[in-house]
Every structure is written in structure tokens, then in C-alpha cells.
Design a protein around this motif. Structure first.
Motif, PDB file in Angstrom:
ATOM      1  N   MET A 132       5.710  40.562  -0.524  1.00  0.00           N
ATOM      2  CA  MET A 132       5.441  39.192  -0.791  1.00  0.00           C
ATOM      3  C   MET A 132       4.548  38.560  -1.806  1.00  0.00           C
ATOM      4  SD  MET A 132       5.361  37.977   3.595  1.00  0.00           S
ATOM      5  CE  MET A 132       5.785  36.344   2.974  1.00  0.00           C
ATOM      6  N   VAL A 133       4.919  37.482  -2.263  1.00  0.00           N
ATOM      7  CA  VAL A 133       4.216  36.527  -3.202  1.00  0.00           C
ATOM      8  C   VAL A 133       4.411  35.282  -3.047  1.00  0.00           C
ATOM      9  CG1 VAL A 133       5.796  36.669  -5.056  1.00  0.00           C
ATOM     10  CG2 VAL A 133       3.182  36.516  -5.409  1.00  0.00           C
ATOM     11  N   ASP A 134       3.276  34.435  -2.985  1.00  0.00           N
ATOM     12  CA  ASP A 134       3.378  32.807  -2.945  1.00  0.00           C
ATOM     13  C   ASP A 134       4.484  32.411  -1.653  1.00  0.00           C
ATOM     14  OD1 ASP A 134       1.424  33.140  -4.750  1.00  0.00           O
ATOM     15  OD2 ASP A 134       2.972  32.983  -6.455  1.00  0.00           O
ATOM     16  N   GLY A 135       4.541  33.198  -0.678  1.00  0.00           N
ATOM     17  CA  GLY A 135       5.425  32.571   0.419  1.00  0.00           C
ATOM     18  C   GLY A 135       6.928  33.170   0.130  1.00  0.00           C
ATOM     19  N   TYR A 136       7.036  33.743  -0.881  1.00  0.00           N
ATOM     20  CA  TYR A 136       8.427  34.629  -1.351  1.00  0.00           C
ATOM     21  C   TYR A 136       8.544  35.994  -0.665  1.00  0.00           C
ATOM     22  CZ  TYR A 136       9.290  30.432  -4.213  1.00  0.00           C
ATOM     23  OH  TYR A 136       9.387  29.179  -4.675  1.00  0.00           O
ATOM     24  N   THR A 137       9.700  36.447  -0.270  1.00  0.00           N
ATOM     25  CA  THR A 137      10.040  37.803   0.116  1.00  0.00           C
ATOM     26  C   THR A 137      10.687  38.288  -0.772  1.00  0.00           C
ATOM     27  OG1 THR A 137       9.590  37.226   2.501  1.00  0.00           O
ATOM     28  CG2 THR A 137      10.546  39.374   2.191  1.00  0.00           C
ATOM     29  N   LEU A 138      10.466  39.559  -1.318  1.00  0.00           N
ATOM     30  CA  LEU A 138      11.150  40.333  -2.239  1.00  0.00           C
ATOM     31  C   LEU A 138      11.575  41.796  -1.407  1.00  0.00           C
ATOM     32  CD1 LEU A 138       9.338  38.504  -3.984  1.00  0.00           C
ATOM     33  CD2 LEU A 138       9.997  40.154  -5.899  1.00  0.00           C
ATOM     34  N   THR A 139      12.915  41.913  -1.476  1.00  0.00           N
ATOM     35  CA  THR A 139      13.376  43.163  -0.584  1.00  0.00           C
ATOM     36  C   THR A 139      14.177  43.978  -1.741  1.00  0.00           C
ATOM     37  OG1 THR A 139      13.608  41.985   1.242  1.00  0.00           O
ATOM     38  CG2 THR A 139      14.952  43.952   0.916  1.00  0.00           C
ATOM     39  N   LEU A 140      13.865  45.283  -1.876  1.00  0.00           N
ATOM     40  CA  LEU A 140      14.383  46.122  -2.997  1.00  0.00           C
ATOM     41  C   LEU A 140      15.284  47.123  -2.352  1.00  0.00           C
ATOM     42  CD1 LEU A 140      11.037  45.248  -3.588  1.00  0.00           C
ATOM     43  CD2 LEU A 140      11.667  46.665  -5.669  1.00  0.00           C
ATOM     44  N   ARG A 141      16.338  47.577  -3.103  1.00  0.00           N
ATOM     45  CA  ARG A 141      17.307  48.427  -2.702  1.00  0.00           C
ATOM     46  C   ARG A 141      17.532  49.345  -4.083  1.00  0.00           C
ATOM     47  NH1 ARG A 141      20.115  44.204   0.181  1.00  0.00           N
ATOM     48  NH2 ARG A 141      21.885  43.998  -1.621  1.00  0.00           N
TER      49      ARG A 141
ATOM     50  N   PRO B 169      20.507  51.871 -10.209  1.00  0.00           N
ATOM     51  CA  PRO B 169      20.393  50.614 -10.149  1.00  0.00           C
ATOM     52  C   PRO B 169      19.582  50.123  -9.164  1.00  0.00           C
ATOM     53  CG  PRO B 169      22.367  51.705  -9.006  1.00  0.00           C
ATOM     54  CD  PRO B 169      21.718  52.746  -9.791  1.00  0.00           C
ATOM     55  N   LEU B 170      19.088  49.101  -9.211  1.00  0.00           N
ATOM     56  CA  LEU B 170      18.044  48.655  -8.447  1.00  0.00           C
ATOM     57  C   LEU B 170      18.221  47.165  -8.256  1.00  0.00           C
ATOM     58  CD1 LEU B 170      15.191  48.596  -6.840  1.00  0.00           C
ATOM     59  CD2 LEU B 170      14.239  47.978  -9.105  1.00  0.00           C
ATOM     60  N   THR B 171      18.185  46.508  -6.916  1.00  0.00           N
ATOM     61  CA  THR B 171      18.682  45.219  -6.570  1.00  0.00           C
ATOM     62  C   THR B 171      17.407  44.640  -5.843  1.00  0.00           C
ATOM     63  OG1 THR B 171      21.190  45.751  -6.198  1.00  0.00           O
ATOM     64  CG2 THR B 171      19.902  43.645  -5.326  1.00  0.00           C
ATOM     65  N   VAL B 172      17.042  43.462  -6.600  1.00  0.00           N
ATOM     66  CA  VAL B 172      16.119  42.585  -5.843  1.00  0.00           C
ATOM     67  C   VAL B 172      16.480  41.432  -5.263  1.00  0.00           C
ATOM     68  CG1 VAL B 172      13.829  41.510  -6.182  1.00  0.00           C
ATOM     69  CG2 VAL B 172      14.424  43.821  -7.498  1.00  0.00           C
ATOM     70  N   MET B 173      16.273  41.419  -3.651  1.00  0.00           N
ATOM     71  CA  MET B 173      16.587  40.131  -3.247  1.00  0.00           C
ATOM     72  C   MET B 173      15.348  39.175  -3.031  1.00  0.00           C
ATOM     73  SD  MET B 173      20.112  40.449  -2.902  1.00  0.00           S
ATOM     74  CE  MET B 173      20.401  39.048  -1.379  1.00  0.00           C
ATOM     75  N   ILE B 174      15.501  37.925  -3.235  1.00  0.00           N
ATOM     76  CA  ILE B 174      14.432  37.178  -3.095  1.00  0.00           C
ATOM     77  C   ILE B 174      14.621  35.874  -2.057  1.00  0.00           C
ATOM     78  CG2 ILE B 174      12.710  35.475  -4.182  1.00  0.00           C
ATOM     79  CD1 ILE B 174      13.542  36.697  -7.009  1.00  0.00           C
ATOM     80  N   GLY B 175      13.935  35.842  -1.242  1.00  0.00           N
ATOM     81  CA  GLY B 175      14.137  35.046  -0.225  1.00  0.00           C
ATOM     82  C   GLY B 175      12.851  34.049   0.139  1.00  0.00           C
ATOM     83  N   LYS B 176      12.820  33.268   0.827  1.00  0.00           N
ATOM     84  CA  LYS B 176      11.560  32.155   1.293  1.00  0.00           C
ATOM     85  C   LYS B 176      12.018  31.405   2.679  1.00  0.00           C
ATOM     86  CE  LYS B 176       8.193  28.898  -0.516  1.00  0.00           C
ATOM     87  NZ  LYS B 176       7.767  28.245  -1.448  1.00  0.00           N
ATOM     88  N   ASP B 177      11.059  31.583   3.553  1.00  0.00           N
ATOM     89  CA  ASP B 177      11.150  31.091   4.920  1.00  0.00           C
ATOM     90  C   ASP B 177      12.631  31.524   5.570  1.00  0.00           C
ATOM     91  OD1 ASP B 177       8.911  29.538   4.525  1.00  0.00           O
ATOM     92  OD2 ASP B 177       9.803  28.047   3.754  1.00  0.00           O
ATOM     93  N   GLY B 178      12.941  32.732   5.309  1.00  0.00           N
ATOM     94  CA  GLY B 178      14.316  33.261   5.784  1.00  0.00           C
ATOM     95  C   GLY B 178      15.463  32.983   5.313  1.00  0.00           C
TER      96      GLY B 178
END
Length: 244
Positions: A138-147, A157-166
Motif C-alpha cells: 500500500m502507498v498513499d491509500g492505494y493498494t497494489l496487488t501483484l500476480r 509476466p507480472l501484473t500489477v492491479m491498483i485499487g483504492k477504497d476497494g
């Protein structure tokens, strides 16, 4: 004071003089906390000496000086029956230090002479353990999920998903002509890798998925620093990934 006429016979920058040696098994001490330093003064026979004359009410003076002269301690260690001295040092800052002993033997060939012997000591900077591998950060309220299943020496391959507040983030702005900037460093030797997402930049509506093709040269833990921009603000997220 015994031996004052001989005080200038040495500049104190040696561990040996006149058959006497300052001996210690300690070459480094931790930073930022009190520590114990043990040493002996040995004679030409190699055995610790135990007979010291009083010099300004003390049998041995002990000085601790940082190499840039910004740290100083003047102590009076205690001696055990076997000739081992113990000095209790206040917390030392990282850097290189020199430890001086000033003494006057009460017997032997150096009787009545003033000696100054010293050794160097390193106080390394404190290090922080690398966070363990994780699939999210997490950074500055953002959630990063890596696969991704990363393999050394292979395009993976690497995928980064970025979310905030769900919710998925879809307002990534271009940063350095791409939606993210990824820099990776290998734990231990700091081997370097610089990656960009394959997603084409189309205005300020990037995300939530960023696709990377990684080519990390060696196995082990890598620390990834991913930078992305939203609303004109640059965010830097850090995460540890393990590469097989």
C-alpha cells in the motif's frame, strides 16, 4: 604524575610500543546503544600485565575518539585479576573510532614510563531487515496487488492491479511517457532492472491493470519500486518479490 617527561615519545597511533601491546578481539560495536569493550595490555612475553602505577588517581585512562573528532569519551575501565580490562562505552554513532589507552607500568622494563597505545574500531550504520516477499503493498491509500511467477533469466509476466477504497483505479496519468515506472534491485548485490508496463498510454485514464514483462537476471529476493501518478501527485510503492 609518573612519566610526564616521556609523554611525547609517541603520538599514540600504534597498538605497540616499547614491548607493550594493546590487544582486543573486538573490531566493531553496534551503533546507538551502550556497549562493552574488553582488552589487555601485554608485555614482551605476550602475557597480560597487571601492575600499573597510579596516574592522576587512575591506573589506566581510556579515550574514545571518532575519526572526524565529533565524538569523545574519557573513561576509566576496571581490570580483572587476569589483566583483562573492561570499558563501558556510552552509545557510539556510526563511523570509525580510535580507542586510546594511557598507562604507566609499575614493574618491568617500562617501569615509570608513560605509554599511549591505540586500536581502531568500526561502528557500522544500523540496517533494516528487508520486508519479506508479498503479493501486495500500500502507498498513499492505494493498494497494489501483484500476480506472476517470476523466474530468473527468463521473460516472465507480472501484473500489477491498483485499487483504492476497494475500487479499481482508472485515473492513472502518464509519468515519463508511461503509466508506471518500475525499478527493481536484487537483495545482496543490488543488481538493477528497469521496467515499463506494456499498456499503451491513452490520456489520463490508465489502470487498474498494468502488465509488465520482467527479465530479472538472478534468483532471490528483489525489491520493486513502482511509481505512478494521479491528480498530478507522484506515488512510490515498494514491495519485495521472490524470483525463482
Amino acid at each position: 604524575m609518573p612519566g610526564t617527561s616521556d609523554m611525547n615519545a609517541t603520538n599514540g597511533l600504534s597498538a605497540q610500543q616499547g614491548g607493550y601491546t594493546l590487544t582486543s578481539h573486538t573490531a566493531a560495536l553496534p551503533a546507538g546503544k551502550a556497549a562493552t569493550y574488553r582488552f589487555t595490555i601485554t608485555g614482551s612475553s605476550g602475557r597480560p600485565i597487571t601492575a600499573f602505577a597510579l596516574n592522576q588517581t587512575k591506573r589506566l585512562h581510556f579515550y574514545v575518539v571518532r575519526s572526524d573528532l565529533t565524538g569523545f569519551q574519557h573513561l576509566h575501565p576496571t581490570m580483572a585479576g587476569d589483566g583483562t580490562w573492561t570499558a563501558h562505552l556510552a552509545a557510539l554513532q556510526p563511523g570509525h573510532w580510535r580507542l586510546f589507552t594511557q598507562f604507566t607500568p609499575e614493574t618491568g622494563p617500562g617501569k615509570g614510563r608513560d605509554f599511549v597505545l591505540s586500536r581502531t574500531l568500526t561502528v557500522p550504520a544500523a540496517t533494516t531487515a528487508l520486508p519479506p516477499p508479498s503479493a501486495s503493498t500500500m502507498v498513499d491509500g492505494y493498494t497494489l496487488t501483484l500476480r506472476g511467477d517470476l523466474k530468473a533469466g527468463m521473460m516472465s509476466p507480472l501484473t500489477v492491479m491498483i485499487g483504492k477504497d476497494g475500487k479499481p483505479v482508472t485515473d492513472l496519468q502518464p509519468y515519463l511517457d508511461t503509466y508506471a515506472h518500475l525499478t527493481a534491485f536484487h537483495q545482496g548485490d543490488q543488481a538493477f532492472a528497469h521496467l515499463h508496463p506494456q499498456t499503451k498510454v491513452i490520456g489520463g485514464h490508465g489502470g487498474p491493470a498494468l502488465q509488465f514483462m520482467t527479465d530479472l537476471t538472478v534468483s532471490g529476493n528483489w525489491r520493486l519500486f513502482l511509481q505512478f501518478q494521479t491528480a498530478g501527485v507522484l506515488h512510490t510503492a515498494a514491495v519485495t518479490l521472490h524470483v525463482r
